[in-house]
Enzyme design. Structure first.
Site, short mmCIF file in Angstrom:
data_model
loop_
_atom_site.label_atom_id
_atom_site.label_comp_id
_atom_site.label_asym_id
_atom_site.label_seq_id
_atom_site.Cartn_x
_atom_site.Cartn_y
_atom_site.Cartn_z
N HIS A 101 0.87 -1.18 0.10
CA HIS A 101 0.00 -0.05 0.05
C HIS A 101 0.75 1.05 -0.11
O HIS A 101 0.48 2.22 -0.74
CB HIS A 101 -0.98 0.21 1.31
CG HIS A 101 -1.86 -1.18 1.34
ND1 HIS A 101 -2.22 -1.67 2.48
CD2 HIS A 101 -2.80 -1.37 0.32
CE1 HIS A 101 -3.06 -2.64 2.26
NE2 HIS A 101 -3.59 -2.39 0.86
N LYS A 152 -19.09 -4.92 8.26
CA LYS A 152 -17.97 -6.03 7.99
C LYS A 152 -17.05 -6.17 9.07
O LYS A 152 -16.74 -5.37 9.97
CB LYS A 152 -17.35 -5.25 6.84
CG LYS A 152 -16.96 -5.96 5.50
CD LYS A 152 -16.36 -5.33 4.35
CE LYS A 152 -15.08 -6.32 3.86
NZ LYS A 152 -14.73 -5.43 2.61
N ARG A 168 -2.07 -6.17 -8.30
CA ARG A 168 -0.76 -7.09 -8.04
C ARG A 168 -0.88 -8.06 -9.27
O ARG A 168 -0.37 -7.58 -10.27
CB ARG A 168 -1.12 -7.86 -6.81
CG ARG A 168 -0.66 -6.74 -5.67
CD ARG A 168 -1.23 -7.26 -4.49
NE ARG A 168 -2.56 -7.61 -4.34
CZ ARG A 168 -3.36 -7.94 -3.38
NH1 ARG A 168 -2.90 -7.99 -2.12
NH2 ARG A 168 -4.72 -8.04 -3.45
N SER A 174 -3.04 -7.88 2.83
CA SER A 174 -3.28 -7.80 4.20
C SER A 174 -3.58 -9.06 4.68
O SER A 174 -3.20 -9.55 5.88
CB SER A 174 -4.40 -6.98 4.32
OG SER A 174 -4.08 -5.42 4.07
O1 PNS Z 1 -8.97 -3.01 0.03
P1 PNS Z 1 -10.18 -3.47 -0.46
O2 PNS Z 1 -11.11 -4.06 0.44
O3 PNS Z 1 -10.04 -4.18 -1.71
O4 PNS Z 1 -10.98 -2.31 -0.82
C1 PNS Z 1 -12.50 -2.05 -1.64
C2 PNS Z 1 -12.94 -0.82 -1.33
C3 PNS Z 1 -13.22 -0.39 0.06
C4 PNS Z 1 -12.42 0.29 -2.03
C5 PNS Z 1 -14.49 -0.84 -1.94
O5 PNS Z 1 -15.27 -2.13 -1.39
C6 PNS Z 1 -15.43 0.24 -1.51
O6 PNS Z 1 -15.14 1.37 -1.82
N1 PNS Z 1 -16.56 -0.01 -0.81
C7 PNS Z 1 -17.65 0.91 -0.53
C8 PNS Z 1 -18.77 0.85 -1.52
C9 PNS Z 1 -18.62 1.09 -2.95
O7 PNS Z 1 -18.53 2.40 -3.19
N2 PNS Z 1 -18.29 0.26 -3.88
C10 PNS Z 1 -17.95 0.07 -5.17
C11 PNS Z 1 -18.85 0.14 -6.18
S1 PNS Z 1 -20.21 -0.62 -5.56
#
Ligand code: PNS
Length: 163
Positions: free
Chosen positions: A18, A42, A91, A129
């Site tokens: 990150h 979550k 990645r 993570s």
């Molecule tokens: O590190 P991650 O868990 O892969 O991040 C995913 C994240 C948090 C960026 C994504 O799940 C998110 O932004 N969720 C909030 C709801 C949202 O806007 N989702 C995307 C379009 S439905």
């Protein structure tokens, strides 16, 4: 006009992968907001406060980076923060499908916000993570994959959980 990007994620916890994306993103954007997803439904290992604290400590020396949290739709948060872009790291090929889907959905929700994906540094290609938590849980050596503070916090968390 300032070029502002949101770098969103769960950051449960932040890894060196990150940080690599944040450092490289800083060269593309004037200001980066590292935004932690705060979703009470979550299950995370670290609370949002703990995740913010770890991230803030890691980026404290980078002047154009801020740490914040959001819930709800990412594009709504990006609009509220006047950001033009969402920054993401990719990645391996396995990330691609999910990232592609998310980028297209976000674009459908708000066409003014662009997703910019950076390929991860080769060193961090297998760093996530989840895999780090898995190794740390069973006492594996995760040094060099996460900042020292995070390594310490993971040790504390798993020793608490076994008490
Ligand atoms: O590190 P991650 O868990 O892969 O991040 C995913 C994240 C948090 C960026 C994504 O799940 C998110 O932004 N969720 C909030 C709801 C949202 O806007 N989702 C995307 C379009 S439905």
């Amino acid at each position: 006009m300032q070029r502002i990007a949101i770098y969103p994620g769960s950051f449960d916890p932040v890894t060196n992968g990150h940080l690599d994306i944040i450092e490289r993103g800083c060269k593309l954007f004037d200001y980066i907001i590292v935004a932690i997803l705060h979703n009470p439904n979550k299950q995370f290992l670290f609370t949002v406060e703990e995740r913010i604290e770890m991230l803030e400590s890691c980026v404290k020396d980078i002047p154009n980076v801020e740490t914040d949290f959001y819930n709800g739709l990412l594009v709504d948060y990006a609009k509220k923060r006047k950001a033009q872009a969402i920054l993401r790291g990719i990645r391996a090929v396995s990330d691609f499908e999910y990232e592609f889907q998310m980028a297209l959905m976000n674009r459908r929700l708000n066409r003014n916000i662009q997703t910019v994906s950076l390929m991860t540094g080769l060193r961090w290609i297998f760093t996530s993570s989840s895999i780090i938590k898995e190794a740390a849980k069973f006492g594996g050596d995760i040094s060099g994959m996460v900042p020292q503070l995070v390594e310490q916090k993971l040790k504390e968390k798993f020793s608490q959980n076994t008490k």
